[in-house]
Motif scaffolding. Structure first.
Motif, PDB file in Angstrom:
ATOM      1  N   ALA A  49      66.386 -10.801 -25.577  1.00  0.00           N
ATOM      2  CA  ALA A  49      66.171 -11.996 -24.764  1.00  0.00           C
ATOM      3  C   ALA A  49      65.113 -11.698 -23.716  1.00  0.00           C
ATOM      4  CB  ALA A  49      67.470 -12.439 -24.103  1.00  0.00           C
ATOM      5  N   GLY A  50      64.437 -12.745 -23.257  1.00  0.00           N
ATOM      6  CA  GLY A  50      63.447 -12.598 -22.209  1.00  0.00           C
ATOM      7  C   GLY A  50      63.434 -13.812 -21.313  1.00  0.00           C
ATOM      8  N   ILE A  51      62.913 -13.622 -20.098  1.00  0.00           N
ATOM      9  CA  ILE A  51      62.889 -14.711 -19.127  1.00  0.00           C
ATOM     10  C   ILE A  51      61.625 -14.593 -18.292  1.00  0.00           C
ATOM     11  CG2 ILE A  51      64.190 -13.440 -17.362  1.00  0.00           C
ATOM     12  CD1 ILE A  51      65.720 -16.109 -16.836  1.00  0.00           C
ATOM     13  N   SER A  52      61.053 -15.728 -17.948  1.00  0.00           N
ATOM     14  CA  SER A  52      59.830 -15.730 -17.159  1.00  0.00           C
ATOM     15  C   SER A  52      60.101 -15.272 -15.732  1.00  0.00           C
ATOM     16  CB  SER A  52      59.229 -17.123 -17.150  1.00  0.00           C
ATOM     17  OG  SER A  52      59.984 -17.977 -16.319  1.00  0.00           O
ATOM     18  N   ARG A  53      59.062 -15.038 -15.005  1.00  0.00           N
ATOM     19  CA  ARG A  53      59.226 -14.521 -13.644  1.00  0.00           C
ATOM     20  C   ARG A  53      59.912 -15.520 -12.720  1.00  0.00           C
ATOM     21  NH1 ARG A  53      52.822 -14.246 -11.896  1.00  0.00           N
ATOM     22  NH2 ARG A  53      52.515 -16.471 -11.533  1.00  0.00           N
ATOM     23  N   THR A  54      59.834 -16.807 -13.045  1.00  0.00           N
ATOM     24  CA  THR A  54      60.482 -17.823 -12.217  1.00  0.00           C
ATOM     25  C   THR A  54      61.883 -18.177 -12.697  1.00  0.00           C
ATOM     26  OG1 THR A  54      59.500 -19.577 -13.526  1.00  0.00           O
ATOM     27  CG2 THR A  54      58.277 -18.841 -11.574  1.00  0.00           C
ATOM     28  N   GLY A  55      62.279 -17.637 -13.837  1.00  0.00           N
ATOM     29  CA  GLY A  55      63.621 -17.905 -14.348  1.00  0.00           C
ATOM     30  C   GLY A  55      63.679 -18.947 -15.448  1.00  0.00           C
ATOM     31  N   GLY A  56      62.537 -19.477 -15.826  1.00  0.00           N
ATOM     32  CA  GLY A  56      62.534 -20.457 -16.899  1.00  0.00           C
ATOM     33  C   GLY A  56      62.061 -19.845 -18.202  1.00  0.00           C
ATOM     34  N   THR A  69      73.018 -15.413 -22.954  1.00  0.00           N
ATOM     35  CA  THR A  69      72.232 -16.151 -21.966  1.00  0.00           C
ATOM     36  C   THR A  69      71.606 -15.178 -20.985  1.00  0.00           C
ATOM     37  OG1 THR A  69      73.720 -18.060 -22.115  1.00  0.00           O
ATOM     38  CG2 THR A  69      72.251 -17.957 -20.218  1.00  0.00           C
ATOM     39  N   ILE A  70      70.303 -15.269 -20.830  1.00  0.00           N
ATOM     40  CA  ILE A  70      69.606 -14.438 -19.855  1.00  0.00           C
ATOM     41  C   ILE A  70      69.363 -15.260 -18.588  1.00  0.00           C
ATOM     42  CG2 ILE A  70      67.316 -15.031 -20.768  1.00  0.00           C
ATOM     43  CD1 ILE A  70      66.461 -12.136 -20.094  1.00  0.00           C
ATOM     44  N   SER A  71      69.486 -14.618 -17.443  1.00  0.00           N
ATOM     45  CA  SER A  71      69.223 -15.277 -16.165  1.00  0.00           C
ATOM     46  C   SER A  71      68.731 -14.223 -15.188  1.00  0.00           C
ATOM     47  CB  SER A  71      70.480 -15.977 -15.643  1.00  0.00           C
ATOM     48  OG  SER A  71      71.516 -15.036 -15.410  1.00  0.00           O
ATOM     49  N   ARG A  72      68.242 -14.677 -14.053  1.00  0.00           N
ATOM     50  CA  ARG A  72      67.765 -13.742 -13.051  1.00  0.00           C
ATOM     51  C   ARG A  72      68.027 -14.283 -11.663  1.00  0.00           C
ATOM     52  NH1 ARG A  72      61.710 -12.641 -14.175  1.00  0.00           N
ATOM     53  NH2 ARG A  72      61.781 -11.568 -12.157  1.00  0.00           N
ATOM     54  N   ASP A  73      68.109 -13.371 -10.708  1.00  0.00           N
ATOM     55  CA  ASP A  73      68.292 -13.709  -9.307  1.00  0.00           C
ATOM     56  C   ASP A  73      67.186 -12.982  -8.559  1.00  0.00           C
ATOM     57  OD1 ASP A  73      69.055 -13.943  -6.643  1.00  0.00           O
ATOM     58  OD2 ASP A  73      71.176 -13.677  -7.067  1.00  0.00           O
ATOM     59  N   ASN A  74      66.112 -13.677  -8.288  1.00  0.00           N
ATOM     60  CA  ASN A  74      64.957 -13.004  -7.687  1.00  0.00           C
ATOM     61  C   ASN A  74      65.232 -12.437  -6.296  1.00  0.00           C
ATOM     62  OD1 ASN A  74      63.449 -13.303  -9.991  1.00  0.00           O
ATOM     63  ND2 ASN A  74      62.090 -14.885  -9.183  1.00  0.00           N
ATOM     64  N   PRO A  75      65.954 -13.145  -5.423  1.00  0.00           N
ATOM     65  CA  PRO A  75      66.232 -12.523  -4.114  1.00  0.00           C
ATOM     66  C   PRO A  75      67.030 -11.221  -4.226  1.00  0.00           C
ATOM     67  CG  PRO A  75      66.587 -14.872  -4.011  1.00  0.00           C
ATOM     68  CD  PRO A  75      66.387 -14.533  -5.468  1.00  0.00           C
ATOM     69  N   ARG A  76      67.807 -11.065  -5.293  1.00  0.00           N
ATOM     70  CA  ARG A  76      68.589  -9.856  -5.489  1.00  0.00           C
ATOM     71  C   ARG A  76      67.937  -8.873  -6.445  1.00  0.00           C
ATOM     72  NH1 ARG A  76      74.284 -11.760  -7.472  1.00  0.00           N
ATOM     73  NH2 ARG A  76      74.537  -9.516  -7.699  1.00  0.00           N
ATOM     74  N   ASN A  77      66.733  -9.206  -6.910  1.00  0.00           N
ATOM     75  CA  ASN A  77      65.989  -8.308  -7.805  1.00  0.00           C
ATOM     76  C   ASN A  77      66.817  -7.891  -9.019  1.00  0.00           C
ATOM     77  OD1 ASN A  77      63.971  -8.448  -5.919  1.00  0.00           O
ATOM     78  ND2 ASN A  77      63.934  -6.277  -5.426  1.00  0.00           N
TER      79      ASN A  77
END
Length: 124
Positions: A49-56, A69-77
């Motif tokens: 899985a992959g995700i863009s730098r903005t989470g989309g 499901t892949i997701s990210r939390d940028n403030p938490r790196n």
């Protein structure tokens, strides 16, 4: 220096769920697309899985689409991989990877940084 540290892998039964995490440091996380890959025993490493730098713009391998499901939390790196309805064939070492750029890709050679991996074992 850049570090990617995966966690969350363990031994589970078929049908169970797991959530993997990958904590990044030493880079500007929000400028990197992120990917999850895996290597099963005796097999080549493959894209999961992959995700863009903005989470989309999530990308999924056909074998996991609808279950992971892949997701990210940028403030938490941190980037996550929620894995549901696990199957024995999902058994592998799971790696996260970082790619400087907007979008993720299935091509492992385009990722600059890799974690050490976390073992997921699914028993039948």
């Amino acid at each position: 220096q850049v570090q990617l540290v995966e966690s969350g892998g363990e031994l589970v039964q078929a049908g169970d769920s797991l959530r993997l995490s990958c904590a990044a440091s030493g880079l500007t996380f929000s400028t990197y697309a992120m990917g999850w890959f895996r290597r099963a025993p005796g097999k080549e490493r493959e894209f999961v899985a992959g995700i863009s730098r903005t989470g989309g713009l999530p990308l999924y391998a056909g074998s996991v689409k609808g279950r992971f499901t892949i997701s990210r939390d940028n403030p938490r790196n941190t980037v996550f991989l929620q894995m549901n309805s696990l199957k024995p064939e999902d058994t592998a070492v799971y790696y996260c990877a970082a790619r400087l750029g907007v979008t993720a890709t299935t091509n492992e050679f385009l990722y600059s940084y890799w974690g050490q991996g976390t073992q997921v074992t699914v028993s039948s």
